[in-house]
Scaffold this active site. Structure first.
Site, PDB file in Angstrom:
ATOM      1  N   LYS A  65       0.810  -1.230   0.000  1.00  0.00           N
ATOM      2  CA  LYS A  65       0.000   0.000   0.000  1.00  0.00           C
ATOM      3  C   LYS A  65       0.843   1.280   0.000  1.00  0.00           C
ATOM      4  CE  LYS A  65      -4.078  -1.988   2.256  1.00  0.00           C
ATOM      5  NZ  LYS A  65      -5.044  -1.836   3.353  1.00  0.00           N
ATOM      6  N   ALA A 127      -1.376   2.169  15.694  1.00  0.00           N
ATOM      7  CA  ALA A 127      -1.025   3.426  15.024  1.00  0.00           C
ATOM      8  C   ALA A 127      -0.322   3.157  13.696  1.00  0.00           C
ATOM      9  CB  ALA A 127      -0.138   4.275  15.943  1.00  0.00           C
TER      10      ALA A 127
END
Length: 273
Positions: A65, A127
């Protein structure tokens, strides 16, 4: 026939071809959708070759990604915010447009389960890339506060600082967590390793909504743990998978498929119905 692919490594387990084939049938779109599993250092070459040979669009999953983010010609606002691309479209003028539909898929699935986001207090665990992709769409729903908790506190702080212009975002350590949350979202991959985030069971109450972005043929470890401590509404990420796919399909084809029946078929395929 228009061709689409999902790029990942590994990707053989992917349900994307199953989902998009059902979307195409439902919307009477003629297309074929396959899998591509290039070596990590061959993604760029394989991606360019696919589009040079007439490919129309693709999905991108782990671990590509961030690479996809750097390779496309232009980015949608939500992809810019996410720092990652999971959907690429070849536009009519030959531009590779990078988009990110993960967060939109999460929000759509939460809403389909009746989870109220406006005015809520949300705890986001993790995160990493999955958390980053979810933040802007979640904050667009106007929660009163979104708390990010992560094992490495500095990463949570960095993410909170990056998104603070969109709403009230706080970074806390797991030890600092307190008060009442309306929704806890697990964006970590802990469930894939059969592990749990270091979360106090005191945060679980009967009216809380629990969401794990991971999914499987049984409850994930995180969902099992939350139910054990009294959570009545606990959802896995299968619906998010279908909803983000519907968003990608809409980007490519300009027509939005229905998701309820496709999710039902997918559950049947996985043996969870």
């Amino acid at each position: 026939m228009d061709r689409y692919l999902v790029f990942g490594h590994p990707v053989r387990h992917s349900k994307s071809p199953f989902i998009h084939t059902l979307f195409a049938r439902q919307t009477q779109q003629e297309l074929e959708y396959g899998l591509a599993e290039p070596a990590v250092d061959e993604f760029a070459t394989t991606l360019r070759a696919f589009f040079a040979q007439g490919g129309k669009g693709c999905n991108v999953t782990v671990p590509f990604k961030e690479q996809a983010f750097a390779l496309v010609d232009s980015l949608s606002p939500r992809a810019k915010r996410a720092g990652a691309v999971n959907t690429i479209k070849l536009t009519d003028d030959g531009v590779l447009l990078g988009d990110n539909t993960d967060g939109a898929g999460l929000v759509a699935d939460l809403k389909s389960h009746g989870v109220a986001l406006a005015g809520s207090r949300i705890l986001l665990l993790g995160a990493g890339g999955a958390a980053r992709g979810a933040l802007a769409p979640l904050l667009a729903e106007h929660p009163t506060e979104l708390v990010i908790a992560n094992r490495t506190h500095a990463k949570a702080q960095q993410l909170a600082a990056e998104f603070h212009d969109l709403g009230v975002v706080t970074a806390l350590t797991y030890e600092q967590l307190g008060g009442t949350f309306d929704l806890i979202i697990n964006s970590t991959s802990a469930s894939l390793q059969g592990e749990l985030p270091p979360l106090s069971p005191a945060l679980i109450h009967a009216d809380i909504a629990i969401y794990d972005m991971m999914y499987g043929s049984m409850d994930t470890p995180f969902i099992s743990w939350a139910k054990q401590y009294g959570a009545r509404q606990a959802m896995d990420g299968l619906g998010m998978l279908v909803e983000q796919a519907a968003e990608a399909f809409t980007v490519w084809r300009g027509i939005r498929p229905g998701t309820k029946q496709v999710l039902r078929e997918l559950k049947r395929n996985l043996g969870t119905l």
